[in-house]
Design a protein around this motif. Sequence first.
Motif, PDB file in Angstrom:
ATOM      1  N   LEU A  45       0.843  -1.219  -0.122  1.00  0.00           N
ATOM      2  CA  LEU A  45      -0.108   0.150  -0.073  1.00  0.00           C
ATOM      3  C   LEU A  45       0.917   1.217   0.138  1.00  0.00           C
ATOM      4  CD1 LEU A  45      -2.853   1.135   0.073  1.00  0.00           C
ATOM      5  CD2 LEU A  45      -2.702   1.102   2.735  1.00  0.00           C
ATOM      6  N   LEU A  46       1.993   1.155   0.697  1.00  0.00           N
ATOM      7  CA  LEU A  46       2.946   2.479   0.905  1.00  0.00           C
ATOM      8  C   LEU A  46       3.365   2.582  -0.721  1.00  0.00           C
ATOM      9  CD1 LEU A  46       4.192   4.382   2.635  1.00  0.00           C
ATOM     10  CD2 LEU A  46       5.926   2.960   3.296  1.00  0.00           C
ATOM     11  N   ALA A  47       3.669   1.457  -1.073  1.00  0.00           N
ATOM     12  CA  ALA A  47       4.632   1.309  -2.536  1.00  0.00           C
ATOM     13  C   ALA A  47       3.511   2.118  -3.498  1.00  0.00           C
ATOM     14  CB  ALA A  47       5.112   0.238  -3.137  1.00  0.00           C
ATOM     15  N   LEU A  48       2.324   1.659  -3.520  1.00  0.00           N
ATOM     16  CA  LEU A  48       1.217   2.212  -4.231  1.00  0.00           C
ATOM     17  C   LEU A  48       0.907   3.735  -3.938  1.00  0.00           C
ATOM     18  CD1 LEU A  48      -0.896   1.727  -6.390  1.00  0.00           C
ATOM     19  CD2 LEU A  48      -2.375   0.903  -4.491  1.00  0.00           C
ATOM     20  N   LYS A  49       1.111   4.091  -2.936  1.00  0.00           N
ATOM     21  CA  LYS A  49       0.795   5.592  -2.524  1.00  0.00           C
ATOM     22  C   LYS A  49       1.979   6.357  -3.115  1.00  0.00           C
ATOM     23  CE  LYS A  49      -1.513   5.351   1.882  1.00  0.00           C
ATOM     24  NZ  LYS A  49      -1.557   5.442   3.380  1.00  0.00           N
ATOM     25  N   ARG A  50       3.226   5.995  -2.949  1.00  0.00           N
ATOM     26  CA  ARG A  50       4.257   6.611  -3.565  1.00  0.00           C
ATOM     27  C   ARG A  50       4.287   6.616  -4.814  1.00  0.00           C
ATOM     28  NH1 ARG A  50       8.726   3.493   0.269  1.00  0.00           N
ATOM     29  NH2 ARG A  50       8.564   4.920   2.152  1.00  0.00           N
ATOM     30  N   THR A  51       4.091   5.482  -5.575  1.00  0.00           N
ATOM     31  CA  THR A  51       3.717   5.592  -7.053  1.00  0.00           C
ATOM     32  C   THR A  51       2.737   6.654  -7.734  1.00  0.00           C
ATOM     33  OG1 THR A  51       4.375   3.387  -7.173  1.00  0.00           O
ATOM     34  CG2 THR A  51       3.048   4.212  -9.265  1.00  0.00           C
ATOM     35  N   ARG A  52       1.725   6.692  -7.002  1.00  0.00           N
ATOM     36  CA  ARG A  52       0.701   7.542  -7.176  1.00  0.00           C
ATOM     37  C   ARG A  52       1.091   9.017  -6.997  1.00  0.00           C
ATOM     38  NH1 ARG A  52      -4.946   5.610  -6.624  1.00  0.00           N
ATOM     39  NH2 ARG A  52      -5.553   7.751  -5.582  1.00  0.00           N
ATOM     40  N   ALA A  53       2.147   9.268  -5.803  1.00  0.00           N
ATOM     41  CA  ALA A  53       2.434  10.447  -5.678  1.00  0.00           C
ATOM     42  C   ALA A  53       3.438  10.982  -6.799  1.00  0.00           C
ATOM     43  CB  ALA A  53       3.313  10.861  -4.436  1.00  0.00           C
TER      44      ALA A  53
END
Length: 97
Positions: A45-53
Amino acid sequence: MMKRPVISPRELEAMSAYLDGQLKASERQKLESRLRESPDLQQELLALKRTRAVLKAAPRRRAPHRGCDGCCSTHPTPSTPAGAFSWPPTTRNGPIR
């Protein structure tokens, strides 16, 4: 290099919907419960948040129009109607020989 956990496509889709605020209350609670139990899922989930950012911060570019060679700001729209042919056949480098 650290091995990434295997996360199912269904879980990835649920996490994306979670970040978008599009999960039903019951689905959100279920995912939040899984997140509390799974450090791997938390990391994903953290990786997905970073990718979206990163994607949100990237400059936006317009897609080239049909027939463009990639320089839309200076490349005029072709004057030959779509489907029409010229003779002799040519390429960007000149006539075909």
